[in-house]
Design a protein around this motif. Structure first.
Motif, mmCIF file in Angstrom:
data_model
loop_
_atom_site.group_PDB
_atom_site.id
_atom_site.type_symbol
_atom_site.label_atom_id
_atom_site.label_comp_id
_atom_site.label_asym_id
_atom_site.label_seq_id
_atom_site.Cartn_x
_atom_site.Cartn_y
_atom_site.Cartn_z
ATOM 1 N N GLN A 243 0.574 5.079 1.475
ATOM 2 C CA GLN A 243 -0.221 5.937 2.345
ATOM 3 C C GLN A 243 0.383 7.340 2.340
ATOM 4 N N GLY B 100 -2.282 12.030 5.618
ATOM 5 C CA GLY B 100 -3.663 12.496 5.709
ATOM 6 C C GLY B 100 -4.662 11.670 4.915
ATOM 7 N N GLN B 101 -4.191 10.588 4.314
ATOM 8 C CA GLN B 101 -5.077 9.749 3.510
ATOM 9 C C GLN B 101 -5.049 8.302 4.001
ATOM 10 N N GLY B 102 -6.022 7.547 3.533
ATOM 11 C CA GLY B 102 -6.025 6.130 3.820
ATOM 12 C C GLY B 102 -5.073 5.382 2.902
ATOM 13 N N PRO B 103 -4.704 4.165 3.265
ATOM 14 C CA PRO B 103 -3.816 3.378 2.401
ATOM 15 C C PRO B 103 -4.460 3.103 1.042
ATOM 16 N N LEU C 124 3.410 0.685 2.976
ATOM 17 C CA LEU C 124 3.029 -0.338 3.932
ATOM 18 C C LEU C 124 2.922 -1.686 3.245
ATOM 19 N N ARG D 256 8.952 5.012 5.501
ATOM 20 C CA ARG D 256 8.640 6.411 5.185
ATOM 21 C C ARG D 256 9.645 6.915 4.160
ATOM 22 N N TYR E 184 0.839 -1.197 0.000
ATOM 23 C CA TYR E 184 0.000 0.000 0.000
ATOM 24 C C TYR E 184 0.878 1.253 0.000
#
Lengths: 115, 114
Positions: free
Chosen positions: B37, B40-43, B91, B110, B35
């Motif tokens: 990400q 501030g957003q979803g995966p 992720l 990150r 994923y």
């Protein structure tokens, strides 16, 4: 196309009060619904899921969620909030997609529990 | 049980450079997900493997992103060349086979693009 909406960017609640984090979904066929929690600099952790059966499902850390088919909602709830519940919460739906099942996550709701 | 392992935890590169991320899923988990990400957003699902076969890569920018899962266990995700908009947390998650199975996530990598 399947989708998930979390209408609130942030939910604020006092410690000891009940909390609700909202989620609505759109999916073809029967939905598989999940809630995850994310703490800072960590991956997502599974809280609970709805597959079939009882509309009220219980999960980790005292959380529960209510599935409502007519309103296409799957709201996360807890009777008494703790400061340690403060985190980012994601609703996810897994629905049938070409080639199999596909997971869609909502944008997330930040829960802030004040002592 | 040991969780999903990812490395590195942090990576800083300049645009147009290449980068690779590694993921080791939970033992016995046939399904592996990558994923993206953004803050501030979803995966957002990039790619999903079932054993060593690709189930869904519809949102993978294939001109710059690639992923493989040799032998159906470990997986690597590569970006070449990186763009500024690739700055995000990547992720990895794994699960047992089936749509009713919860996903187990690593702590992510990150990535910062300068």
């Amino acid at each position: 196309a399947q989708s998930v909406a979390q209408p609130e960017d942030q939910v604020n609640v006092a410690e000891g009060n009940p909390l609700t984090v909202k989620c609505t979904y759109s999916v073809s066929g029967n939905p598989y619904l999940f809630w995850y929690v994310q703490y800072p600099n960590r991956g997502l952790q599974f809280l609970l899921k709805y597959i079939t059966g009882d509309n009220l499902v219980k999960g980790s850390y005292g959380f529960e969620a209510e599935f409502n088919k007519s309103q296409t909602s799957f709201h996360l709830k807890k009777p008494s909030a703790l400061v340690s519940d403060s985190a980012l919460y994601f609703c996810a739906v897994m629905g049938v997609n070409t080639g199999g099942f596909k997971t869609i996550f909502g944008a997330g709701t930040r829960l802030f529990v004040k002592a | 049980e040991a969780g999903v392992a990812q490395s590195p935890r942090y990576k800083i590169i300049e645009k147009r450079q290449s980068v690779a991320f590694w993921c080791n899923p939970i033992s016995g988990h046939a399904t592996l997900y990558w994923y993206q990400q953004i803050l501030g957003q979803g995966p957002k699902l990039l790619i999903q493997f079932q054993n060593n076969g690709v189930v869904d890569d519809s949102q993978l920018p294939k001109d710059r992103f690639s992923a493989e899962r040799l032998k159906g266990v470990d997986s690597t995700l590569k970006i070449q060349p990186a763009k500024l908009e690739d700055s995000a947390v990547y992720l990895c998650a794994s699960s047992l086979e089936g749509p009713n199975q919860p996903q187990h996530f690593g702590d992510g990598t990150r990535l910062s693009i300068l």
